[in-house]
Each structure stands twice: as C-alpha cells, then as structure tokens.
Design a protein around this motif. Structure first.
Motif, PDB file in Angstrom:
ATOM      1  N   THR A 120      -4.273   4.594  -2.559  1.00 23.71           N
ATOM      2  CA  THR A 120      -3.991   4.926  -1.160  1.00 23.71           C
ATOM      3  C   THR A 120      -4.187   3.703  -0.275  1.00 23.71           C
ATOM      4  O   THR A 120      -3.342   3.394   0.577  1.00 23.71           O
ATOM      5  CB  THR A 120      -4.905   6.073  -0.685  1.00 23.71           C
ATOM      6  OG1 THR A 120      -4.665   7.215  -1.512  1.00 23.71           O
ATOM      7  CG2 THR A 120      -4.652   6.424   0.764  1.00 23.71           C
ATOM      8  N   TYR A 121      -5.294   3.012  -0.485  1.00 19.77           N
ATOM      9  CA  TYR A 121      -5.568   1.805   0.290  1.00 19.77           C
ATOM     10  C   TYR A 121      -4.456   0.775   0.093  1.00 19.77           C
ATOM     11  O   TYR A 121      -3.963   0.181   1.053  1.00 19.77           O
ATOM     12  CB  TYR A 121      -6.929   1.230  -0.120  1.00 19.77           C
ATOM     13  CG  TYR A 121      -7.262  -0.053   0.594  1.00 19.77           C
ATOM     14  CD1 TYR A 121      -7.700  -0.038   1.923  1.00 19.77           C
ATOM     15  CD2 TYR A 121      -7.145  -1.276  -0.052  1.00 19.77           C
ATOM     16  CE1 TYR A 121      -7.998  -1.215   2.581  1.00 19.77           C
ATOM     17  CE2 TYR A 121      -7.443  -2.454   0.599  1.00 19.77           C
ATOM     18  CZ  TYR A 121      -7.871  -2.425   1.911  1.00 19.77           C
ATOM     19  OH  TYR A 121      -8.156  -3.591   2.570  1.00 19.77           O
ATOM     20  N   SER A 122      -4.043   0.588  -1.161  1.00 16.50           N
ATOM     21  CA  SER A 122      -2.965  -0.373  -1.451  1.00 16.50           C
ATOM     22  C   SER A 122      -1.660   0.037  -0.779  1.00 16.50           C
ATOM     23  O   SER A 122      -0.949  -0.803  -0.221  1.00 16.50           O
ATOM     24  CB  SER A 122      -2.741  -0.481  -2.958  1.00 16.50           C
ATOM     25  OG  SER A 122      -3.852  -1.045  -3.586  1.00 16.50           O
ATOM     26  N   LEU A 123      -1.335   1.309  -0.834  1.00 18.84           N
ATOM     27  CA  LEU A 123      -0.107   1.795  -0.202  1.00 18.84           C
ATOM     28  C   LEU A 123      -0.136   1.544   1.304  1.00 18.84           C
ATOM     29  O   LEU A 123       0.825   1.028   1.879  1.00 18.84           O
ATOM     30  CB  LEU A 123       0.078   3.291  -0.493  1.00 18.84           C
ATOM     31  CG  LEU A 123       1.343   3.927   0.073  1.00 18.84           C
ATOM     32  CD1 LEU A 123       2.586   3.353  -0.591  1.00 18.84           C
ATOM     33  CD2 LEU A 123       1.299   5.436  -0.110  1.00 18.84           C
ATOM     34  N   LEU A 124      -1.250   1.872   1.934  1.00 19.75           N
ATOM     35  CA  LEU A 124      -1.360   1.641   3.383  1.00 19.75           C
ATOM     36  C   LEU A 124      -1.265   0.157   3.717  1.00 19.75           C
ATOM     37  O   LEU A 124      -0.617  -0.220   4.695  1.00 19.75           O
ATOM     38  CB  LEU A 124      -2.668   2.233   3.920  1.00 19.75           C
ATOM     39  CG  LEU A 124      -2.717   3.751   4.000  1.00 19.75           C
ATOM     40  CD1 LEU A 124      -4.134   4.229   4.327  1.00 19.75           C
ATOM     41  CD2 LEU A 124      -1.733   4.279   5.034  1.00 19.75           C
ATOM     42  N   GLN A 125      -1.887  -0.688   2.911  1.00 19.16           N
ATOM     43  CA  GLN A 125      -1.823  -2.129   3.145  1.00 19.16           C
ATOM     44  C   GLN A 125      -0.400  -2.652   2.998  1.00 19.16           C
ATOM     45  O   GLN A 125       0.044  -3.499   3.771  1.00 19.16           O
ATOM     46  CB  GLN A 125      -2.770  -2.869   2.196  1.00 19.16           C
ATOM     47  CG  GLN A 125      -4.230  -2.628   2.495  1.00 19.16           C
ATOM     48  CD  GLN A 125      -4.615  -3.098   3.878  1.00 19.16           C
ATOM     49  OE1 GLN A 125      -4.333  -4.216   4.259  1.00 19.16           O
ATOM     50  NE2 GLN A 125      -5.261  -2.229   4.640  1.00 19.16           N
ATOM     51  N   ASN A 126       0.329  -2.159   1.995  1.00 15.89           N
ATOM     52  CA  ASN A 126       1.699  -2.614   1.759  1.00 15.89           C
ATOM     53  C   ASN A 126       2.646  -2.248   2.900  1.00 15.89           C
ATOM     54  O   ASN A 126       3.637  -2.941   3.114  1.00 15.89           O
ATOM     55  CB  ASN A 126       2.246  -2.039   0.448  1.00 15.89           C
ATOM     56  CG  ASN A 126       1.669  -2.713  -0.765  1.00 15.89           C
ATOM     57  OD1 ASN A 126       1.094  -3.792  -0.690  1.00 15.89           O
ATOM     58  ND2 ASN A 126       1.808  -2.073  -1.914  1.00 15.89           N
ATOM     59  N   TYR A 127       2.358  -1.152   3.588  1.00 16.41           N
ATOM     60  CA  TYR A 127       3.254  -0.682   4.646  1.00 16.41           C
ATOM     61  C   TYR A 127       2.631  -0.803   6.035  1.00 16.41           C
ATOM     62  O   TYR A 127       3.120  -0.219   6.990  1.00 16.41           O
ATOM     63  CB  TYR A 127       3.671   0.773   4.381  1.00 16.41           C
ATOM     64  CG  TYR A 127       4.643   0.865   3.238  1.00 16.41           C
ATOM     65  CD1 TYR A 127       6.005   0.750   3.472  1.00 16.41           C
ATOM     66  CD2 TYR A 127       4.203   1.018   1.926  1.00 16.41           C
ATOM     67  CE1 TYR A 127       6.909   0.811   2.421  1.00 16.41           C
ATOM     68  CE2 TYR A 127       5.097   1.079   0.877  1.00 16.41           C
ATOM     69  CZ  TYR A 127       6.452   0.970   1.138  1.00 16.41           C
ATOM     70  OH  TYR A 127       7.336   1.024   0.088  1.00 16.41           O
ATOM     71  N   GLU A 128       1.584  -1.603   6.140  1.00 19.71           N
ATOM     72  CA  GLU A 128       0.891  -1.763   7.418  1.00 19.71           C
ATOM     73  C   GLU A 128       1.811  -2.419   8.450  1.00 19.71           C
ATOM     74  O   GLU A 128       2.536  -3.361   8.153  1.00 19.71           O
ATOM     75  CB  GLU A 128      -0.355  -2.631   7.217  1.00 19.71           C
ATOM     76  CG  GLU A 128      -1.197  -2.760   8.451  1.00 19.71           C
ATOM     77  CD  GLU A 128      -2.480  -3.534   8.181  1.00 19.71           C
ATOM     78  OE1 GLU A 128      -3.402  -3.402   8.990  1.00 19.71           O
ATOM     79  OE2 GLU A 128      -2.543  -4.269   7.175  1.00 19.71           O
ATOM     80  N   GLU A 129       1.788  -1.872   9.653  1.00 16.96           N
ATOM     81  CA  GLU A 129       2.522  -2.445  10.784  1.00 16.96           C
ATOM     82  C   GLU A 129       1.588  -2.484  11.982  1.00 16.96           C
ATOM     83  O   GLU A 129       0.830  -1.538  12.221  1.00 16.96           O
ATOM     84  CB  GLU A 129       3.747  -1.591  11.142  1.00 16.96           C
ATOM     85  CG  GLU A 129       4.864  -1.662  10.143  1.00 16.96           C
ATOM     86  CD  GLU A 129       6.069  -0.830  10.569  1.00 16.96           C
ATOM     87  OE1 GLU A 129       6.106  -0.344  11.723  1.00 16.96           O
ATOM     88  OE2 GLU A 129       6.970  -0.657   9.730  1.00 16.96           O
ATOM     89  N   LYS A 130       1.658  -3.534  12.729  1.00 16.45           N
ATOM     90  CA  LYS A 130       0.815  -3.697  13.915  1.00 16.45           C
ATOM     91  C   LYS A 130       1.052  -2.528  14.886  1.00 16.45           C
ATOM     92  O   LYS A 130       2.192  -2.133  15.116  1.00 16.45           O
ATOM     93  CB  LYS A 130       1.125  -5.017  14.597  1.00 16.45           C
ATOM     94  CG  LYS A 130       0.186  -5.352  15.718  1.00 16.45           C
ATOM     95  CD  LYS A 130       0.443  -6.728  16.281  1.00 16.45           C
ATOM     96  CE  LYS A 130      -0.461  -6.922  17.456  1.00 16.45           C
ATOM     97  NZ  LYS A 130      -1.168  -8.144  17.466  1.00 16.45           N
ATOM     98  N   GLY A 131      -0.022  -1.979  15.424  1.00 15.31           N
ATOM     99  CA  GLY A 131       0.075  -0.923  16.421  1.00 15.31           C
ATOM    100  C   GLY A 131       0.135   0.481  15.847  1.00 15.31           C
ATOM    101  O   GLY A 131       0.236   1.437  16.597  1.00 15.31           O
ATOM    102  N   ARG A 132       0.076   0.612  14.519  1.00 16.94           N
ATOM    103  CA  ARG A 132       0.138   1.944  13.904  1.00 16.94           C
ATOM    104  C   ARG A 132      -1.259   2.358  13.441  1.00 16.94           C
ATOM    105  O   ARG A 132      -1.994   1.569  12.894  1.00 16.94           O
ATOM    106  CB  ARG A 132       1.070   1.947  12.699  1.00 16.94           C
ATOM    107  CG  ARG A 132       2.509   1.647  13.019  1.00 16.94           C
ATOM    108  CD  ARG A 132       3.387   1.760  11.794  1.00 16.94           C
ATOM    109  NE  ARG A 132       3.597   3.134  11.408  1.00 16.94           N
ATOM    110  CZ  ARG A 132       4.492   3.942  11.988  1.00 16.94           C
ATOM    111  NH1 ARG A 132       5.229   3.513  12.967  1.00 16.94           N
ATOM    112  NH2 ARG A 132       4.634   5.182  11.569  1.00 16.94           N
ATOM    113  N   GLU A 133      -1.577   3.617  13.661  1.00 19.86           N
ATOM    114  CA  GLU A 133      -2.806   4.208  13.090  1.00 19.86           C
ATOM    115  C   GLU A 133      -2.538   4.491  11.610  1.00 19.86           C
ATOM    116  O   GLU A 133      -1.397   4.779  11.232  1.00 19.86           O
ATOM    117  CB  GLU A 133      -3.129   5.526  13.799  1.00 19.86           C
ATOM    118  CG  GLU A 133      -3.432   5.401  15.273  1.00 19.86           C
ATOM    119  CD  GLU A 133      -4.871   5.018  15.527  1.00 19.86           C
ATOM    120  OE1 GLU A 133      -5.752   5.386  14.720  1.00 19.86           O
ATOM    121  OE2 GLU A 133      -5.126   4.360  16.538  1.00 19.86           O
TER     122      GLU A 133
END
Length: 139
Positions: A120-133
């Motif tokens: 889950t952490y890896s998935l969130l990191q891969n799709y992280e965008e500035k300004g998103r929760e």
C-alpha cells in the motif's frame, strides 16, 4: 431586511439570514486493503467484503470528481500485486469493481498485514501528487 413593527419606538430592524454551505473536499487518494484469506470464505464474508468495498469506492469517487481509489488484496502476502500497480490510483469505478471482484485461486491461509501495508505504501508513493491527501483503510 424588514422593518420591525415597533421600529418607530425602538429603531430595530428584523433581519433574516440564510446560509448555505458547500463542503470543500481535498483531492484524495484512498487505497482499499482487502483481506481475502481463507477465513473470509465462510459465512458470506467474501461476498460482503466485495459489496462493501465496491460501495465504499463508489462513495469516495462521488465525493469529489478528483478522488482516486486503489486496491490491494492480501492473504499470506500481497496477492495480485502487479495487477494492483497496473490498476494504480484510478477514477474508473468499473476497473475498480472488476479488480475487487477478481477471484484469486492460489491464495494461502495466512493473514500477512505487513506485506499488504508495505504494498500500500509503495502504491501511494508511486502515484503521489502534490496537493493530494493519501489514505489507506483495511477490512
């Protein structure tokens, strides 16, 4: 505003205010972390899990058109990890539901939360965008 009937004596106006609030939601990514271990095969738990996950995903997407949902499935480890990354963080409810309802034939008996949360952490990191929760929830 409306002049009070006693205005001549008191100088008081009657004022009625109406407020309307429109909630503002931040653009948010949510990963649903689903336990599909063998223990979920009893008493319709798996059916309930899939139905509830689909409903939750749809609710998240309906809150804000810019929200995105990802899905991680786990048992003794993260299952369909490559497929989870291919799904990624998406706004497409049909793709989300297809993945939620995808059966896994080769799952084993354990319940390895650690592997699921790492994925889950890896998935969130891969799709992280500035300004998103970013949030993850498990069931």
């Amino acid at each position: 505003k409306e002049q009070d009937s006693t205005f001549e004596k008191t100088g008081v106006y009657k004022v009625d205010l109406t407020m309307k609030s429109i909630p503002q939601y931040k653009d948010t990514d949510v990963v649903l972390v689903l336990d599909i271990s063998n223990s979920m095969d009893f008493d319709n738990k798996m059916i309930q899990l899939k139905d509830n996950a689909s409903h939750l995903a749809e609710s998240i997407l309906n809150m804000n058109n810019n929200n995105r949902v990802g899905v991680i499935k786990f048992a003794d480890g993260t299952l369909l990890e490559e497929e989870s990354y291919e799904l990624g963080m998406t706004k497409n409810i049909d793709e989300i539901n297809d993945f939620i309802n995808l059966d896994v034939a080769d799952k084993l008996g354990g319940t390895n939360y650690t592997s699921a949360f790492d994925s889950t952490y890896s998935l969130l990191q891969n799709y992280e965008e500035k300004g998103r929760e970013q949030h993850a929830g498990t069931r």
